[in-house]
Scaffold this motif. Structure first.
Motif, short mmCIF file in Angstrom:
data_model
loop_
_atom_site.label_atom_id
_atom_site.label_comp_id
_atom_site.label_asym_id
_atom_site.label_seq_id
_atom_site.Cartn_x
_atom_site.Cartn_y
_atom_site.Cartn_z
N PRO A 102 0.58 -1.17 0.41
CA PRO A 102 -0.36 0.00 -0.14
C PRO A 102 0.72 1.57 0.27
CG PRO A 102 0.16 -1.06 2.07
CD PRO A 102 0.67 -1.20 1.13
N MET A 103 2.14 1.37 0.52
CA MET A 103 2.75 2.56 0.09
C MET A 103 3.24 2.83 -0.96
SD MET A 103 2.19 3.70 3.21
CE MET A 103 3.32 5.16 3.35
N SER A 104 3.16 1.41 -2.20
CA SER A 104 4.34 1.83 -3.33
C SER A 104 3.70 3.65 -4.22
CB SER A 104 3.65 0.54 -4.00
OG SER A 104 4.39 0.94 -5.43
N LEU A 105 4.32 3.68 -4.18
CA LEU A 105 4.58 4.37 -5.83
C LEU A 105 5.47 4.28 -6.44
CD1 LEU A 105 5.64 7.48 -3.17
CD2 LEU A 105 3.66 6.84 -3.83
N GLU A 106 5.35 3.03 -7.15
CA GLU A 106 5.79 2.46 -8.56
C GLU A 106 4.69 3.21 -10.11
OE1 GLU A 106 8.14 0.40 -9.50
OE2 GLU A 106 9.25 0.65 -7.82
N GLY A 107 5.06 4.01 -10.37
CA GLY A 107 4.24 4.53 -11.70
C GLY A 107 3.98 5.85 -11.91
N LYS A 108 3.93 6.39 -10.40
CA LYS A 108 3.76 7.94 -9.97
C LYS A 108 4.45 9.08 -10.63
CE LYS A 108 -0.13 5.98 -7.79
NZ LYS A 108 -1.13 5.89 -8.98
N ARG A 109 4.31 9.73 -11.30
CA ARG A 109 5.15 10.93 -11.22
C ARG A 109 5.11 12.34 -9.94
NH1 ARG A 109 6.25 11.97 -16.86
NH2 ARG A 109 4.64 13.61 -16.34
N ILE A 110 6.02 12.75 -9.64
CA ILE A 110 5.48 13.64 -8.52
C ILE A 110 6.50 14.65 -8.50
CG2 ILE A 110 5.61 13.75 -5.59
CD1 ILE A 110 4.99 11.00 -5.67
N LEU A 111 6.28 16.66 -7.89
CA LEU A 111 6.14 16.80 -8.67
C LEU A 111 6.82 17.11 -7.00
CD1 LEU A 111 8.27 19.62 -9.12
CD2 LEU A 111 5.67 20.81 -9.22
N VAL A 112 8.62 17.52 -6.63
CA VAL A 112 8.61 17.95 -4.68
C VAL A 112 9.01 19.00 -4.23
CG1 VAL A 112 9.72 17.48 -2.27
CG2 VAL A 112 8.97 15.46 -4.37
N THR A 113 8.74 20.47 -4.31
CA THR A 113 9.37 21.70 -4.12
C THR A 113 10.39 21.67 -2.95
OG1 THR A 113 7.31 22.33 -2.75
CG2 THR A 113 7.23 22.33 -5.20
N GLY A 114 10.84 22.46 -2.52
CA GLY A 114 12.30 23.24 -1.39
C GLY A 114 12.31 21.23 -1.48
N ALA A 115 12.94 20.84 -2.70
CA ALA A 115 13.86 19.33 -2.25
C ALA A 115 15.62 19.75 -2.29
CB ALA A 115 13.81 18.30 -3.57
N SER A 116 16.03 20.56 -1.96
CA SER A 116 17.34 20.91 -1.77
C SER A 116 17.54 20.90 -0.55
CB SER A 116 18.03 22.48 -2.29
OG SER A 116 17.06 23.40 -1.53
N SER A 117 16.51 20.88 1.00
CA SER A 117 16.78 20.41 1.78
C SER A 117 15.56 20.24 3.20
CB SER A 117 17.24 21.91 2.37
OG SER A 117 16.99 22.64 3.02
N GLY A 118 16.14 20.16 3.92
CA GLY A 118 14.57 19.75 5.03
C GLY A 118 13.50 18.44 4.44
N ILE A 119 13.01 19.10 4.82
CA ILE A 119 11.21 18.22 4.89
C ILE A 119 11.05 17.54 2.94
CG2 ILE A 119 8.35 18.20 5.03
CD1 ILE A 119 9.28 19.67 7.20
N GLY A 120 11.68 18.75 1.78
CA GLY A 120 11.97 18.54 0.72
C GLY A 120 12.37 17.76 0.72
N ARG A 121 13.80 17.77 1.16
CA ARG A 121 14.52 16.63 0.50
C ARG A 121 14.42 15.25 1.17
NH1 ARG A 121 20.92 17.92 1.71
NH2 ARG A 121 20.66 18.62 -0.31
N ALA A 122 13.87 14.75 1.73
CA ALA A 122 13.23 13.82 2.75
C ALA A 122 12.29 12.83 2.16
CB ALA A 122 12.87 14.12 4.41
N VAL A 123 11.43 13.95 1.97
CA VAL A 123 10.15 13.82 1.07
C VAL A 123 10.95 12.92 -0.39
CG1 VAL A 123 7.96 14.25 -0.62
CG2 VAL A 123 8.18 14.92 2.32
#
Length: 76
Positions: free
Chosen positions: A4-25
């Motif tokens: 149920p946690m699989s994200l296979e085949g999903k396309r996701i935009l992560v903002t703020g991915a250079s640090s902190g929560i965004g990086r962890a996500v």
């Protein structure tokens, strides 16, 4: 087996991915199989995030500022 946690085949935009929560996500979502677009203002920090992600070749870095309307319109 169903995951149920699989994200296979999903396309996701992560903002703020250079640090902190965004990086962890971004790192977690890559481990769960997602194809990611990671954004932020700092290219070097985004490249560091990408180096920590699984399957780096299936992800894309997009450098820009979300306060810039033209940048927002250019997002996939």
């Amino acid at each position: 087996m169903f995951n149920p946690m699989s994200l296979e085949g999903k396309r996701i935009l992560v903002t703020g991915a250079s640090s902190g929560i965004g990086r962890a996500v971004a790192i977690l979502a890559s481990r769960l199989g997602a194809h990611l677009f990671i954004t932020g203002r700092n290219q070097a920090a985004l490249e560091e995030t990408l180096s920590l992600m699984e399957g780096a070749s299936r992800h894309k870095i997009i450098v820009g500022d979300l306060t810039d309307e033209a940048f927002i319109k250019s997002l996939p």
